[in-house]
Design an enzyme around this catalytic site. Structure first.
Site, PDB file in Angstrom:
ATOM      1  N   GLU A 154       0.851  -1.207   0.000  1.00 50.77           N
ATOM      2  CA  GLU A 154       0.000   0.000   0.000  1.00 50.77           C
ATOM      3  C   GLU A 154       0.878   1.246   0.000  1.00 50.77           C
ATOM      4  OE1 GLU A 154      -0.025   2.082   2.749  1.00 50.77           O
ATOM      5  OE2 GLU A 154       1.147   0.814   4.107  1.00 50.77           O
ATOM      6  N   LYS A 225       7.811  -1.176  -2.216  1.00 50.54           N
ATOM      7  CA  LYS A 225       7.276  -0.440  -1.059  1.00 50.54           C
ATOM      8  C   LYS A 225       8.400   0.249  -0.282  1.00 50.54           C
ATOM      9  CE  LYS A 225       5.049   0.948   2.462  1.00 50.54           C
ATOM     10  NZ  LYS A 225       3.782   1.571   2.691  1.00 50.54           N
ATOM     11  N   CYS A 281       5.926   5.297   9.383  1.00 50.15           N
ATOM     12  CA  CYS A 281       6.421   4.503   8.253  1.00 50.15           C
ATOM     13  C   CYS A 281       7.848   4.815   7.823  1.00 50.15           C
ATOM     14  CB  CYS A 281       5.489   4.682   7.067  1.00 50.15           C
ATOM     15  SG  CYS A 281       3.799   4.315   7.486  1.00 50.15           S
ATOM     16  N   LYS A 341       2.389  15.246  11.389  1.00 51.57           N
ATOM     17  CA  LYS A 341       1.977  16.083  10.260  1.00 51.57           C
ATOM     18  C   LYS A 341       0.551  16.547  10.559  1.00 51.57           C
ATOM     19  CE  LYS A 341       0.163  12.485   7.198  1.00 51.57           C
ATOM     20  NZ  LYS A 341       0.230  11.869   5.878  1.00 51.57           N
TER      21      LYS A 341
HETATM   22  C1  UGA Z   1       4.069   7.673   4.045  1.00 50.46           C
HETATM   23  C2  UGA Z   1       4.063   7.635   2.502  1.00 50.46           C
HETATM   24  O1  UGA Z   1       3.895   8.954   1.985  1.00 50.46           O
HETATM   25  C3  UGA Z   1       2.935   6.738   1.987  1.00 50.46           C
HETATM   26  O2  UGA Z   1       2.999   6.644   0.569  1.00 50.46           O
HETATM   27  C4  UGA Z   1       3.114   5.342   2.608  1.00 50.46           C
HETATM   28  O3  UGA Z   1       2.100   4.446   2.190  1.00 50.46           O
HETATM   29  C5  UGA Z   1       3.055   5.455   4.113  1.00 50.46           C
HETATM   30  O4  UGA Z   1       4.131   6.329   4.552  1.00 50.46           O
HETATM   31  C6  UGA Z   1       3.213   4.060   4.682  1.00 50.46           C
HETATM   32  O5  UGA Z   1       4.266   3.453   4.489  1.00 50.46           O
HETATM   33  O6  UGA Z   1       2.244   3.518   5.205  1.00 50.46           O
HETATM   34  P1  UGA Z   1       2.747   9.062   5.899  1.00 50.46           P
HETATM   35  O7  UGA Z   1       3.703   8.479   6.877  1.00 50.46           O
HETATM   36  O8  UGA Z   1       1.309   9.062   6.209  1.00 50.46           O
HETATM   37  O9  UGA Z   1       2.887   8.319   4.470  1.00 50.46           O
HETATM   38  O10 UGA Z   1       3.193  10.572   5.746  1.00 50.46           O
HETATM   39  P2  UGA Z   1       3.675  11.585   4.627  1.00 50.46           P
HETATM   40  O11 UGA Z   1       2.557  12.454   4.251  1.00 50.46           O
HETATM   41  O12 UGA Z   1       4.392  10.885   3.549  1.00 50.46           O
HETATM   42  O13 UGA Z   1       4.727  12.453   5.488  1.00 50.46           O
HETATM   43  C7  UGA Z   1       5.842  11.864   6.140  1.00 50.46           C
HETATM   44  C8  UGA Z   1       6.656  12.895   6.877  1.00 50.46           C
HETATM   45  O14 UGA Z   1       7.421  13.685   5.957  1.00 50.46           O
HETATM   46  C9  UGA Z   1       5.851  13.902   7.702  1.00 50.46           C
HETATM   47  O15 UGA Z   1       6.470  14.094   8.950  1.00 50.46           O
HETATM   48  C10 UGA Z   1       5.898  15.175   6.892  1.00 50.46           C
HETATM   49  O16 UGA Z   1       5.803  16.327   7.691  1.00 50.46           O
HETATM   50  C11 UGA Z   1       7.275  15.063   6.268  1.00 50.46           C
HETATM   51  N1  UGA Z   1       7.406  15.831   5.010  1.00 50.46           N
HETATM   52  C12 UGA Z   1       6.729  15.466   3.902  1.00 50.46           C
HETATM   53  C13 UGA Z   1       8.266  16.918   4.975  1.00 50.46           C
HETATM   54  O17 UGA Z   1       8.928  17.280   5.977  1.00 50.46           O
HETATM   55  N2  UGA Z   1       8.408  17.617   3.796  1.00 50.46           N
HETATM   56  C14 UGA Z   1       7.738  17.265   2.680  1.00 50.46           C
HETATM   57  O18 UGA Z   1       7.937  17.941   1.635  1.00 50.46           O
HETATM   58  C15 UGA Z   1       6.867  16.169   2.728  1.00 50.46           C
END
Ligand code: UGA
Length: 465
Positions: A154, A225, A281, A341
């Site tokens: 996923e 993944k 994740c 986030k």
């Molecule tokens: C992440 C992946 O984006 C999903 O595709 C994956 O399925 C999921 O892990 C998983 O393995 O289950 P998620 O952990 O929900 O999803 O969060 P993201 O939205 O990807 O953000 C991850 C972190 O990166 C957050 O702390 C966010 O603040 C940070 N981030 C993201 C940044 O600091 N800068 C950015 O430009 C983007």
């Protein structure tokens, strides 16, 4: 189709409800009786945008149980979506996956065999091992029939799992035969063809292109993944390191990110510099694949560097505040936001936890406010010595500095000029580069961001100037 989903976490619930919405008959199994009781009563154990609405719309086709004896061995598909945390030795703890496989192995057979989908994030090679385990289990029961185990990772972002399930960029499947591919194409047919009526809560975006079904072998699907999450983590760590350099040389990282992101080979997403990435994740999966790499004599030095850079990035807050305020000892610091986030109350591997520890360790008094995650902080981290504030406004009272940790929408519109008056010193650390620097400096704040010096972020023209 009849589908059994094992695991009622973010992934199981979201995927299960979407499969029911597109027409399948879905039973969700979870060993947590309390969770199942809640779900049966129409309550959700987690908050996910649109989940409640989609569950309601599929009410007749979805059911919940904690009783393995109600397992329908005549199901067409069994999807394993249980947790795979990091175990003691640093590798992935597959206890829940193995337990699910054992339960399945004890029940299927006799009539037609369901296809087993491994959706949990598991180290490369696990699918084949689980298949062997199942086959062994069946043999012990005197059954010779072949069983299909496929990988179906996923890519759901927390907070957007429903959107990502209805409108995925791709569906990845690890298979061993054409029949398995045809089966998966049928299971996901309405999503692949986008011919379902979108739920009101999760409308179809205008730009939707049909998601390809990426079919490969089992192990490659499993590795996809990890590679996806590791790549995204590397991308953020990369921009964060450049942000630190930008600060030193007097450049603005938001302009740099925009400038490189417009190159289609790089892309604009995941270039938002900040105080570090977190969540359940990225860190877990990066560590897991490093561990797997080591076991297979493949050094993933870039992934290791991304993890290290992320830890350093989290340390920047205490370091910079200590420098700006001369010392942290005796200072009062307010944290706006705790969740890893916005849009979630999830605190797993949240940068805020390290930041609190470092500030408190330096002798500061720490006040916190988050619109969703305060209860969780109190329950899950009772030892952290923080002062909980009922509102964002009350957080500013008596602070020497306020740090924006999570970019919640409501923090963008606070009456900063007014709130600055409640502070002892007007220092604002924008840890996500989302606030209007000019508005803040006009209001008398000293502003520090991530990778932003006093340099002007720049202007942009479309067409002739
Ligand atoms: C992440 C992946 O984006 C999903 O595709 C994956 O399925 C999921 O892990 C998983 O393995 O289950 P998620 O952990 O929900 O999803 O969060 P993201 O939205 O990807 O953000 C991850 C972190 O990166 C957050 O702390 C966010 O603040 C940070 N981030 C993201 C940044 O600091 N800068 C950015 O430009 C983007």
């Amino acid at each position: 189709m009849k589908v059994i989903m094992i695991g009622c976490g973010y992934v199981g619930l979201s995927t299960g409800s979407v499969l029911a919405y597109i027409g399948h008959e879905v039973t969700l199994i979870d060993s947590d009786a309390e969770k199942i009781a809640k779900l049966r009563a129409g309550e959700l154990p987690i908050y996910e945008r649109g989940l409640q609405e989609v569950l309601r719309a599929s009410a007749g086709r979805i059911s919940f149980t904690d009783d393995w004896d109600s397992f329908d061995s005549g199901a067409d598909a069994v999807i394993i979506a249980v947790g795979t945390p990091i175990g003691e030795g640093g590798g992935v703890d597959l206890t829940c996956v193995e337990a699910a496989v054992q339960e399945i192995g004890a029940r299927v057979g006799g009539g037609s065999m369901p296809v087993i989908l491994l959706k949990s994030t598991v180290p490369p090679g696990t699918g084949s091992e689980m298949k062997a385990l199942l086959q062994q289990k069946l043999a012990m029961r005197g059954m010779k029939s072949r069983i299909s185990v496929v990988s179906n990772p996923e890519f759901l972002r927390e907070g957007q799992t429903m959107f990502d399930s209805f409108y995925p960029d791709r569906i990845v499947v690890g298979i061993e035969s054409d029949e398995e591919e045809t089966f998966l194409a049928t299971l996901y047919r309405p999503v692949l063809l986008q011919d379902f009526t979108p739920p009101l809560a999760i409308p179809r975006p205008g730009h939707t292109r049909l998601p390809p079904l990426v079919a490969t072998d089992l192990t490659s699907a499993e590795l996809i993944k990890y590679a996806a999450n590791a790549f995204l983590a590397v991308k953020v760590s990369f921009i964060n390191e450049f942000a630190n350099l930008a600060e030193s040389v007097g450049a603005d990282i938001t302009a740099v990110a925009r400038g490189i992101g417009l190159d289609q080979r790089i892309g604009p997403q995941f270039l938002q510099a900040g105080i570090g990435w977190g969540g359940s994740c990225f860190g877990k999966d990066a560590r897991a694949i490093l561990h797997a790499g080591k076991r297979h004599q493949a050094e993933l030095s870039i992934v290791r560097a991304a993890l290290d850079a992320n830890q350093t990035q989290r340390g920047q807050v205490a370091k910079k505040l200590g420098a700006r305020l001369d010392t942290l000892a005796g200072r009062t610091i307010g944290l706006l936001g705790l969740a890893f986030k916005p849009g979630t109350d999830d605190l797993r591997d949240a940068p805020s936890l390290d930041i609190i520890r470092q500030l408190v360790g330096g002798g500061a008094r720490v006040k916190v406010y988050d619109p969703a995650a305060m209860e969780k902080l109190a329950c899950e981290h009772p030892m952290l010595s923080v002062e909980y504030c009922p509102t964002a406004e009350s957080l500013f009272e008596g602070c020497d500095a306020v740090v924006l940790v999570t970019e919640w929408e409501e923090f963008l519109h606070l009456p900063y000029a007014e709130l600055g008056e409640r502070m002892r010193a007007k220092l604002l650390f924008d840890g996500r580069n989302v606030l209007d620097q000019k508005m803040l400096t006009d209001a008398g704040f000293t502003v520090c961001g991530v990778g932003r010096s006093d340099a002007d972020g720049g202007r942009e023209w479309l067409g002739a100037v």
